[in-house]
Design a protein around this motif. Structure first.
Motif, PDB file in Angstrom:
ATOM      1  N   GLU A 127       0.909  -1.336   0.009  1.00 29.52           N
ATOM      2  CA  GLU A 127      -0.135  -0.052   0.065  1.00 29.52           C
ATOM      3  C   GLU A 127       0.953   1.288  -0.122  1.00 29.52           C
ATOM      4  O   GLU A 127       0.696   2.138  -0.824  1.00 29.52           O
ATOM      5  CB  GLU A 127      -0.708  -0.145   1.228  1.00 29.52           C
ATOM      6  CG  GLU A 127      -2.367  -0.925   1.218  1.00 29.52           C
ATOM      7  CD  GLU A 127      -1.846  -2.291   1.440  1.00 29.52           C
ATOM      8  OE1 GLU A 127      -0.601  -2.668   1.797  1.00 29.52           O
ATOM      9  OE2 GLU A 127      -2.670  -3.361   1.468  1.00 29.52           O
ATOM     10  N   ALA A 131       1.061   3.967  -3.015  1.00 28.36           N
ATOM     11  CA  ALA A 131       0.873   5.379  -2.925  1.00 28.36           C
ATOM     12  C   ALA A 131       1.951   6.258  -3.183  1.00 28.36           C
ATOM     13  O   ALA A 131       1.646   7.288  -3.901  1.00 28.36           O
ATOM     14  CB  ALA A 131       0.374   5.543  -1.143  1.00 28.36           C
ATOM     15  N   SER A 134       2.008   6.597  -6.962  1.00 31.47           N
ATOM     16  CA  SER A 134       0.902   7.317  -7.605  1.00 31.47           C
ATOM     17  C   SER A 134       1.309   8.823  -7.406  1.00 31.47           C
ATOM     18  O   SER A 134       0.464   9.512  -8.240  1.00 31.47           O
ATOM     19  CB  SER A 134      -0.384   6.956  -6.914  1.00 31.47           C
ATOM     20  OG  SER A 134      -0.240   7.406  -5.424  1.00 31.47           O
ATOM     21  N   ASP A 180      -2.560  11.869   2.742  1.00 26.37           N
ATOM     22  CA  ASP A 180      -3.855  11.480   2.528  1.00 26.37           C
ATOM     23  C   ASP A 180      -4.261  10.407   1.761  1.00 26.37           C
ATOM     24  O   ASP A 180      -5.090   9.816   1.998  1.00 26.37           O
ATOM     25  CB  ASP A 180      -4.265  12.843   1.535  1.00 26.37           C
ATOM     26  CG  ASP A 180      -4.356  14.206   2.333  1.00 26.37           C
ATOM     27  OD1 ASP A 180      -4.399  14.344   3.495  1.00 26.37           O
ATOM     28  OD2 ASP A 180      -4.219  15.138   1.546  1.00 26.37           O
ATOM     29  N   LYS A 181      -3.186  10.036   0.790  1.00 22.35           N
ATOM     30  CA  LYS A 181      -3.287   8.572   0.281  1.00 22.35           C
ATOM     31  C   LYS A 181      -3.476   7.413   1.142  1.00 22.35           C
ATOM     32  O   LYS A 181      -4.031   6.406   0.928  1.00 22.35           O
ATOM     33  CB  LYS A 181      -2.538   8.454  -0.923  1.00 22.35           C
ATOM     34  CG  LYS A 181      -2.496   9.425  -1.918  1.00 22.35           C
ATOM     35  CD  LYS A 181      -1.407   9.116  -3.042  1.00 22.35           C
ATOM     36  CE  LYS A 181      -1.426  10.342  -4.137  1.00 22.35           C
ATOM     37  NZ  LYS A 181      -2.661   9.945  -4.990  1.00 22.35           N
TER      38      LYS A 181
END
Length: 199
Positions: A127, A131, A134, A180-181
């Motif tokens: 994860e 993130a 991205s 935030d992600k």
């Protein structure tokens, strides 16, 4: 280093610098290249290109200074130059490869895959990596350089060729975007993310 201060190393000195000061950073270089390209082959090509340039311009390197920062700057510049070159080119199709495939005996072979397995295969435990990947390349780069590679703001400013103030603001924005992600993931893992928002 100015032209006047530029060293003229012997071949023996060049090889010594390359082996002792450049080669120990090859794993970090590959990790950085992979985070920029998301492709193993492209990352290997980028690292190889970086080391070729490092050897070619080794007289510009001052022995005993931060070799890792010097190499990272070369890699970053090579990535940007290659990215610009590729973004101006139209997409390419290897028609020979397509023709070879359709003329082969495997053309009727049913190659469907289980999309559930493919979708989850690379995500389990990744994860944070997803993130980070991205993020836009400018934000991803400062996080990699600072939080993963441990460069100082001054070193990052030299590598990225931007002012220290820009490094600080870009890093601040990148960390907030990453936070935030990862908020949902953090909550899923049992971390209290509500208390941080009130600060």
């Amino acid at each position: 280093m100015s032209e006047v201060q530029r060293k003229k190393y012997s071949d023996k000195d060049k090889n010594s610098i390359f082996d002792q000061e450049f080669m120990p950073h090859i794993d970090s270089m590959y990790n950085f290249a992979y985070r920029l390209t998301f492709d193993e082959d492209d990352a290997k090509d980028l690292v190889q290109d970086t080391y070729l340039k490092a050897y070619r311009f080794i007289n510009s390197f001052e022995r005993g200074t931060n070799a890792k920062a010097w190499l990272f700057r070369i890699l970053k510049n090579s990535f940007i130059n290659e990215y610009r070159k590729k973004s101006k080119q139209p997409a390419k199709v290897d028609y020979q490869e397509v023709e070879t495939y359709y003329n082969s005996d495997n053309v009727d072979y049913n190659m469907t895959s289980d999309l559930r397995v493919d979708a989850v295969k690379d995500m389990l435990g990744d994860e944070i990596s997803n993130a980070l990947n991205s993020l836009a390349v400018d934000f991803r780069t400062v996080i990699i350089l600072c939080d993963l590679e441990g460069f100082t703001y001054e070193e990052m400013a030299k590598i990225l060729d931007i002012p220290i103030g820009t490094v600080r603001s870009r890093l601040h924005r990148a960390r907030n975007l990453l936070k935030d992600k990862l908020k949902d993931y953090a909550q899923h893992m049992g971390y209290d993310t509500e208390g941080e928002e009130e600060q």
